[in-house]
Design a protein around this motif. Sequence first.
Motif, PDB file in Angstrom:
ATOM      1  N   LEU A  17       8.396   5.384   3.978  1.00  0.00           N
ATOM      2  CA  LEU A  17       8.865   6.617   4.625  1.00  0.00           C
ATOM      3  C   LEU A  17       8.704   7.814   3.695  1.00  0.00           C
ATOM      4  O   LEU A  17       8.263   8.896   4.122  1.00  0.00           O
ATOM      5  CB  LEU A  17      10.336   6.462   5.035  1.00  0.00           C
ATOM      6  CG  LEU A  17      10.999   7.708   5.623  1.00  0.00           C
ATOM      7  CD1 LEU A  17      10.308   8.125   6.917  1.00  0.00           C
ATOM      8  CD2 LEU A  17      12.482   7.465   5.866  1.00  0.00           C
ATOM      9  N   LEU A  18       9.036   7.647   2.419  1.00  0.00           N
ATOM     10  CA  LEU A  18       8.886   8.755   1.471  1.00  0.00           C
ATOM     11  C   LEU A  18       7.420   9.160   1.319  1.00  0.00           C
ATOM     12  O   LEU A  18       7.105  10.363   1.241  1.00  0.00           O
ATOM     13  CB  LEU A  18       9.457   8.346   0.108  1.00  0.00           C
ATOM     14  CG  LEU A  18      10.982   8.231   0.006  1.00  0.00           C
ATOM     15  CD1 LEU A  18      11.392   7.836  -1.406  1.00  0.00           C
ATOM     16  CD2 LEU A  18      11.644   9.552   0.385  1.00  0.00           C
ATOM     17  N   TYR A  19       6.530   8.183   1.292  1.00  0.00           N
ATOM     18  CA  TYR A  19       5.099   8.512   1.202  1.00  0.00           C
ATOM     19  C   TYR A  19       4.629   9.242   2.461  1.00  0.00           C
ATOM     20  O   TYR A  19       3.790  10.141   2.380  1.00  0.00           O
ATOM     21  CB  TYR A  19       4.286   7.236   0.988  1.00  0.00           C
ATOM     22  CG  TYR A  19       4.213   6.792  -0.450  1.00  0.00           C
ATOM     23  CD1 TYR A  19       3.233   7.299  -1.302  1.00  0.00           C
ATOM     24  CD2 TYR A  19       5.116   5.865  -0.963  1.00  0.00           C
ATOM     25  CE1 TYR A  19       3.158   6.891  -2.623  1.00  0.00           C
ATOM     26  CE2 TYR A  19       5.053   5.449  -2.288  1.00  0.00           C
ATOM     27  CZ  TYR A  19       4.069   5.970  -3.111  1.00  0.00           C
ATOM     28  OH  TYR A  19       4.005   5.566  -4.431  1.00  0.00           O
ATOM     29  N   GLY A 104       2.790   2.439   1.365  1.00  0.00           N
ATOM     30  CA  GLY A 104       3.183   3.846   1.451  1.00  0.00           C
ATOM     31  C   GLY A 104       2.016   4.786   1.220  1.00  0.00           C
ATOM     32  O   GLY A 104       1.923   5.846   1.856  1.00  0.00           O
ATOM     33  N   VAL A 105       1.105   4.425   0.295  1.00  0.00           N
ATOM     34  CA  VAL A 105      -0.086   5.244   0.062  1.00  0.00           C
ATOM     35  C   VAL A 105      -0.914   5.345   1.335  1.00  0.00           C
ATOM     36  O   VAL A 105      -1.387   6.415   1.716  1.00  0.00           O
ATOM     37  CB  VAL A 105      -0.921   4.662  -1.101  1.00  0.00           C
ATOM     38  CG1 VAL A 105      -2.296   5.326  -1.158  1.00  0.00           C
ATOM     39  CG2 VAL A 105      -0.200   4.862  -2.413  1.00  0.00           C
ATOM     40  N   PHE A 106      -1.097   4.223   2.041  1.00  0.00           N
ATOM     41  CA  PHE A 106      -1.852   4.240   3.296  1.00  0.00           C
ATOM     42  C   PHE A 106      -1.169   5.133   4.332  1.00  0.00           C
ATOM     43  O   PHE A 106      -1.817   5.942   5.003  1.00  0.00           O
ATOM     44  CB  PHE A 106      -1.998   2.821   3.848  1.00  0.00           C
ATOM     45  CG  PHE A 106      -2.844   1.921   2.995  1.00  0.00           C
ATOM     46  CD1 PHE A 106      -3.807   2.438   2.143  1.00  0.00           C
ATOM     47  CD2 PHE A 106      -2.668   0.555   3.014  1.00  0.00           C
ATOM     48  CE1 PHE A 106      -4.584   1.613   1.350  1.00  0.00           C
ATOM     49  CE2 PHE A 106      -3.437  -0.289   2.229  1.00  0.00           C
ATOM     50  CZ  PHE A 106      -4.396   0.258   1.391  1.00  0.00           C
ATOM     51  N   ILE A 107       0.145   4.982   4.461  1.00  0.00           N
ATOM     52  CA  ILE A 107       0.875   5.776   5.452  1.00  0.00           C
ATOM     53  C   ILE A 107       0.826   7.266   5.099  1.00  0.00           C
ATOM     54  O   ILE A 107       0.624   8.122   5.966  1.00  0.00           O
ATOM     55  CB  ILE A 107       2.329   5.283   5.551  1.00  0.00           C
ATOM     56  CG1 ILE A 107       2.359   3.873   6.164  1.00  0.00           C
ATOM     57  CG2 ILE A 107       3.180   6.235   6.377  1.00  0.00           C
ATOM     58  CD1 ILE A 107       3.727   3.262   6.249  1.00  0.00           C
ATOM     59  N   GLY A 108       0.991   7.587   3.814  1.00  0.00           N
ATOM     60  CA  GLY A 108       0.932   8.984   3.401  1.00  0.00           C
ATOM     61  C   GLY A 108      -0.441   9.590   3.647  1.00  0.00           C
ATOM     62  O   GLY A 108      -0.560  10.746   4.095  1.00  0.00           O
ATOM     63  N   THR A 109      -1.498   8.829   3.386  1.00  0.00           N
ATOM     64  CA  THR A 109      -2.855   9.331   3.596  1.00  0.00           C
ATOM     65  C   THR A 109      -3.150   9.537   5.074  1.00  0.00           C
ATOM     66  O   THR A 109      -3.737  10.557   5.474  1.00  0.00           O
ATOM     67  CB  THR A 109      -3.876   8.359   2.986  1.00  0.00           C
ATOM     68  OG1 THR A 109      -3.545   8.124   1.621  1.00  0.00           O
ATOM     69  CG2 THR A 109      -5.277   8.929   3.059  1.00  0.00           C
ATOM     70  N   VAL A 110      -2.743   8.580   5.911  1.00  0.00           N
ATOM     71  CA  VAL A 110      -2.946   8.723   7.357  1.00  0.00           C
ATOM     72  C   VAL A 110      -2.141   9.910   7.890  1.00  0.00           C
ATOM     73  O   VAL A 110      -2.631  10.679   8.735  1.00  0.00           O
ATOM     74  CB  VAL A 110      -2.550   7.414   8.073  1.00  0.00           C
ATOM     75  CG1 VAL A 110      -2.502   7.612   9.579  1.00  0.00           C
ATOM     76  CG2 VAL A 110      -3.529   6.310   7.732  1.00  0.00           C
TER      77      VAL A 110
END
Length: 401
Positions: A17-19, A104-110
Motif C-alpha cells: 500500500l505504501l508503494y 510493492g515495487v510492482f504496484i507502485g510502478t503500475v
Amino acid sequence: MQKLKLLYRETNWWWPLLYGLGGAMLTAIVLTIDLYAKELFPSDWKTTLGLAQTIHSAVFTGLLTMMTFTFSTILVVLTTYSSQFSPRTLPNFIENRQVQHIFGVFIGTVTYSITMLFFMRPSLKDSVVASAVAVIVVLIAIVAFVAFVHIVSQSIRVTTLLDRLHEEGCMLIEEHTNAIEAGRYQLVSDNGTNHPFGVTATQTGYLQAVDYYLLIKSDRHVVIDVAIGSYVTQGQRIGNTTQQDVEQGIIIGPTRSAEQDFPFVIQKLTEVALRAISPGINDPNTARHAMRQIGDLLRRYTVLKDGHLLVSGTGTVVMSRLTFAELLYLTFYQLRHYGKEDISVLATMLESLEIMKRSALPEHRISIDQFIPFVCSEVDWSSLNEWDRRHLEQAEQKARL
C-alpha cells in the motif's frame, strides 16, 4: 505497543500500500515538473506527447502482466508450503519483507504508469520528465523481478525454510536470555498469591502474546495461569489480578503467533519433519535435518531453568511457562509414533537428544535421560537385523553419555 508490533508483523498489505501511494505521489511530482520546470532539463529528455503516452501504455501493460505472473507464483509457493511443509509455515513466506517490498515495487510502478497516462493532456505539448521516469521505474521493476525469482527459488527449498525457522527460534531464545541477564525478566518457582479479581479471555482463540510493559506500568499485579500459545475460550478464567481491566494487555487471536511463542517455532519444525516422513512424501533426510535443528534450538533453551516468568516494574506480571520435560514430550511424541519403523529417524531423534545435553542444566539432563527409553519404547528389537540394532544401540549409548 505489543499489539502494534504483532499487527505490523502479521499485516501483509502494509508495504504494498505504501508503494502504491508512493507511485501516486511520484505522478504528482512529475506532473508538477512537466508543467512548471521544463526548462531545467536538457532537450534530449523531451519527447512528444504521443510517444510519452505510448511508453506509459506499454509500461502499464507489461508490468500488469509481470505482476499477474508474480501473484500466480506466490500462490504456487503457498500451495507448496501448505501441502509439502505445513500450513503453519505459510506466514514464514507471506510475512517475508523482501517479497512484500518487491510486490510493492510492482504496484507502485503500475500506479505511476496508469495515473500518469490518465493525466496526459494536450496542454502538456511535450513531456520532459514523465517518459524518462517511466524508463527508470521499469528498470527498477526488472531488477525487482530478478530478485523475486531468486527469492522464490530459495524459498521453495525446504532447507531454506528450516534455516529460517531455526533463526526465528534462536532470536526468541536470545531475546529471552538477554532480558533475563539484564534483569528485566526473572524465572521463579512460585507464581505468587491469588489476587481478588479474575482475568478472563475476551474471545475464543490462542493466547498470542502479553504486553508486559503495558501491564507493569501501573501499580497492579497480574498472574497468568496459561502459557503463551494455549487455546482459550471466551469467558475462561486465565489468571488473577489486583485490579480490573487488564485484558487490553493480553492479546488473543484466531491463530498462534511466534512473536513470544517459542514452542510454536518448535511445532512448525516438527510438522515439517512429520510431513517429510509421511508415505506420500517419504523424505526422511528432511525429517532428520529438521530434528537436528530442533535439537540445536532446545540445546540453547536448556540453559534456562524451569519456572514461571516474572516481569517486574511498578507492578508485576507472572506468566506460566511449559516445563522443559513437557516441551520435550510435545516435540517428539508424534515423531516417535510415526517414525518408529524408520531406524534413521529414531537414530536422529536420539542424536538430537544428545545435542541438547551439551549445554543443558543438570535438571534438564535428568529429563533427557529419562526421555531416551521413551523414544525407543515401541521398537521391536528382536525383529531388527544386526546392522540396524547395532546402529540404534550406538545412537542410544551416545545419547546417554
